[in-house]
Enzyme design. Structure first.
Site, PDB file in Angstrom:
ATOM      1  N   GLY A  14      56.539  76.972  92.027  1.00  0.00           N
ATOM      2  CA  GLY A  14      57.729  77.523  91.505  1.00  0.00           C
ATOM      3  C   GLY A  14      58.771  77.457  92.609  1.00  0.00           C
ATOM      4  N   ARG A  75      53.777  71.347  89.866  1.00  0.00           N
ATOM      5  CA  ARG A  75      52.350  71.910  90.088  1.00  0.00           C
ATOM      6  C   ARG A  75      51.539  70.839  89.571  1.00  0.00           C
ATOM      7  NH1 ARG A  75      54.783  76.591  87.523  1.00  0.00           N
ATOM      8  NH2 ARG A  75      55.017  78.082  88.990  1.00  0.00           N
ATOM      9  N   ASP A 106      50.778  80.261  97.258  1.00  0.00           N
ATOM     10  CA  ASP A 106      49.240  80.138  97.782  1.00  0.00           C
ATOM     11  C   ASP A 106      48.696  78.802  96.890  1.00  0.00           C
ATOM     12  OD1 ASP A 106      49.556  81.262  94.846  1.00  0.00           O
ATOM     13  OD2 ASP A 106      48.313  82.849  95.097  1.00  0.00           O
ATOM     14  N   THR A 130      58.346  81.638  97.989  1.00  0.00           N
ATOM     15  CA  THR A 130      58.184  81.968  96.487  1.00  0.00           C
ATOM     16  C   THR A 130      58.946  83.359  96.301  1.00  0.00           C
ATOM     17  OG1 THR A 130      56.611  83.173  95.149  1.00  0.00           O
ATOM     18  CG2 THR A 130      55.865  82.934  97.399  1.00  0.00           C
ATOM     19  N   ASP A 132      57.955  85.457  94.557  1.00  0.00           N
ATOM     20  CA  ASP A 132      57.062  86.725  94.379  1.00  0.00           C
ATOM     21  C   ASP A 132      56.593  87.644  95.643  1.00  0.00           C
ATOM     22  OD1 ASP A 132      57.022  86.108  91.693  1.00  0.00           O
ATOM     23  OD2 ASP A 132      55.218  84.964  91.864  1.00  0.00           O
ATOM     24  N   ASP A 134      54.220  87.378  97.547  1.00  0.00           N
ATOM     25  CA  ASP A 134      53.005  87.861  97.612  1.00  0.00           C
ATOM     26  C   ASP A 134      52.183  87.266  98.387  1.00  0.00           C
ATOM     27  OD1 ASP A 134      53.045  85.471  96.047  1.00  0.00           O
ATOM     28  OD2 ASP A 134      51.977  85.955  94.389  1.00  0.00           O
ATOM     29  N   ARG A 176      53.841  87.637  88.085  1.00  0.00           N
ATOM     30  CA  ARG A 176      52.654  87.449  87.390  1.00  0.00           C
ATOM     31  C   ARG A 176      51.473  88.503  87.909  1.00  0.00           C
ATOM     32  NH1 ARG A 176      52.077  81.633  85.123  1.00  0.00           N
ATOM     33  NH2 ARG A 176      52.344  81.263  87.360  1.00  0.00           N
TER      34      ARG A 176
HETATM   35  O1  F6P Z   1      57.692  81.890  91.235  1.00  0.00           O
HETATM   36  C1  F6P Z   1      56.646  82.770  90.958  1.00  0.00           C
HETATM   37  C2  F6P Z   1      56.915  83.045  89.280  1.00  0.00           C
HETATM   38  O2  F6P Z   1      58.335  83.308  89.090  1.00  0.00           O
HETATM   39  C3  F6P Z   1      55.804  83.848  88.789  1.00  0.00           C
HETATM   40  O3  F6P Z   1      56.291  85.314  88.868  1.00  0.00           O
HETATM   41  C4  F6P Z   1      56.072  83.629  87.195  1.00  0.00           C
HETATM   42  O4  F6P Z   1      55.221  83.941  86.618  1.00  0.00           O
HETATM   43  C5  F6P Z   1      55.800  82.214  87.496  1.00  0.00           C
HETATM   44  O5  F6P Z   1      56.514  81.760  88.535  1.00  0.00           O
HETATM   45  C6  F6P Z   1      56.494  81.541  86.281  1.00  0.00           C
HETATM   46  O6  F6P Z   1      56.666  80.046  86.508  1.00  0.00           O
HETATM   47  P1  F6P Z   1      56.719  79.019  85.730  1.00  0.00           P
HETATM   48  O7  F6P Z   1      57.738  79.180  84.547  1.00  0.00           O
HETATM   49  O8  F6P Z   1      57.367  77.767  86.315  1.00  0.00           O
HETATM   50  O9  F6P Z   1      55.388  78.690  85.318  1.00  0.00           O
END
Ligand code: F6P
Length: 327
Positions: A14, A75, A106, A130, A132, A134, A176
């Site tokens: 992300g 990804r 990660d 990121t 997040d 995390d 998430r």
């Molecule tokens: O970048 C992290 C994050 O924002 C998470 O909190 C979220 O669940 C996820 O990415 C969603 O990403 P995408 O819509 O790109 O799959």
């Protein structure tokens, strides 16, 4: 003297505001030290496709203030296969790259660990990027500060209309697997409650809190919910509450990807610059397999395996504080 000649830089997973500032810092630190720099487009997929662009100091001008990533991100499923990694390695060899700086979360570091495990002649340093927050081994990931400020701005606006209409809003924020965004932004907006995956969410307690608020003349409210909360998203939680409190006027807002965009804050730009600068210096010192982050104001390195295995603990004391401040 380091043997390094050419490094590749990529952003993966992300996107996060501040990634461009990190790309700029990596590029300029590398060039300052006599290295060549290749930008890899679309993360690991670009490594497989040989989608590279040579970066000069001028290529990264005027990007420190821009959200997103000029290198694009993805990804890549293909990179998870041996064949994909072989293609990536061959492309790196063909273009003379001997090291990588990978900016992401990660999944990004897991990919780098596997890749350098198979091809140990490739060195890789990670930068924690990121929204997040995390990752273990850093107090702050790139993009987190911007994201929580974006949430705060949006919820402040929602608070205005919530108050005008005497409404209760359930607002879902990203995360998430983690509640960092929810907890910090929730405190900043004076949320009535904050639901996060790391602590058990209790509907009875929430309903009691809301009723208690009404008894103290609260006519509107904000509940922040991390998307990964075990009770479900904002719609799920609002439906449960609606059944218990049918007389409340309830609305739901999902903030969504607005949280991933926008101009990075000062803190994100500065940290991203520090991480990028440090990552190249770590490569020059012969290091590999570590993520760069900040702990207690010091730039530190954490092995990839550690960074992805653990989770920073959320400050549950802050949840307790919120409970008191929201009476
Ligand atoms: O970048 C992290 C994050 O924002 C998470 O909190 C979220 O669940 C996820 O990415 C969603 O990403 P995408 O819509 O790109 O799959």
């Amino acid at each position: 003297m380091s043997k390094l000649k050419k490094i590749g830089v990529l952003t993966s997973g992300g996107d996060a505001p501040g990634m461009n500032a990190a790309v700029r810092a990596v590029t300029r630190t590398a060039i300052f030290n006599g290295l060549e720099v290749m930008g890899i487009i679309h993360g690991y997929q670009g490594l497989i496709d040989g989608d590279f662009v040579e970066l000069e100091t001028s290529s990264v001008a005027n990007i420190i203030q821009r959200g997103g990533t000029i290198l694009k991100t993805a990804r890549s499923k293909e990179f998870m296969s041996k064949e994909g990694m072989q293609k990536a390695y061959d492309n790196m060899m063909r273009s003379g790259m001997d090291a990588l700086v990978v900016i992401g979360g990660d999944g990004t570091f897991r990919g780098a660990t596997e890749f350098t495990g198979i091809y140990p002649d490739i060195k890789a340093i990670g930068i924690a990027g990121t929204i997040d927050n995390d990752l273990y081994g850093t107090d702050f990931t790139i993009g987190y500060d911007t994201a929580i400020n974006t949430v705060m701005d949006a919820v402040d606006k929602i608070r205005d209309t919530a108050s005008s209409h005497d409404r209760l809003f359930f607002i879902e924020v990203m995360g998430r697997d983690a509640g960092f965004i929810a907890l910090r932004s929730g405190i900043a907006v004076g949320a009535e409650d904050i639901l996060i995956p790391e602590t058990e969410s209790d509907i009875d307690e929430l309903v009691e809190k809301l009723e208690n608020g009404r008894r103290h003349n609260k006519t509107s409210g904000i509940i922040i919910i991390a998307e990964g909360d075990e009770l479900g998203g904002a719609y799920d939680v609002s439906n449960i509450v609606k059944k218990r409190l049918p007389h409340y006027s309830i609305r739901v807002t999902i903030l969504g990807h607005i949280q991933r965009g926008g101009r990075p804050t000062c803190m994100d730009r500065v940290r991203a610059s520090q991480y990028g600068y440090h990552a190249v210096n770590a490569l020059l010192e012969g290091k590999s397999g570590v993520m760069v982050g900040i702990v207690k104001r010091e730039v530190v390195e954490t092995p990839f395996a550690e960074a992805v295995k653990h989770h920073n603990k959320v400050r549950t004391d802050l949840k307790e504080m919120t409970r008191i401040l929201a009476i």
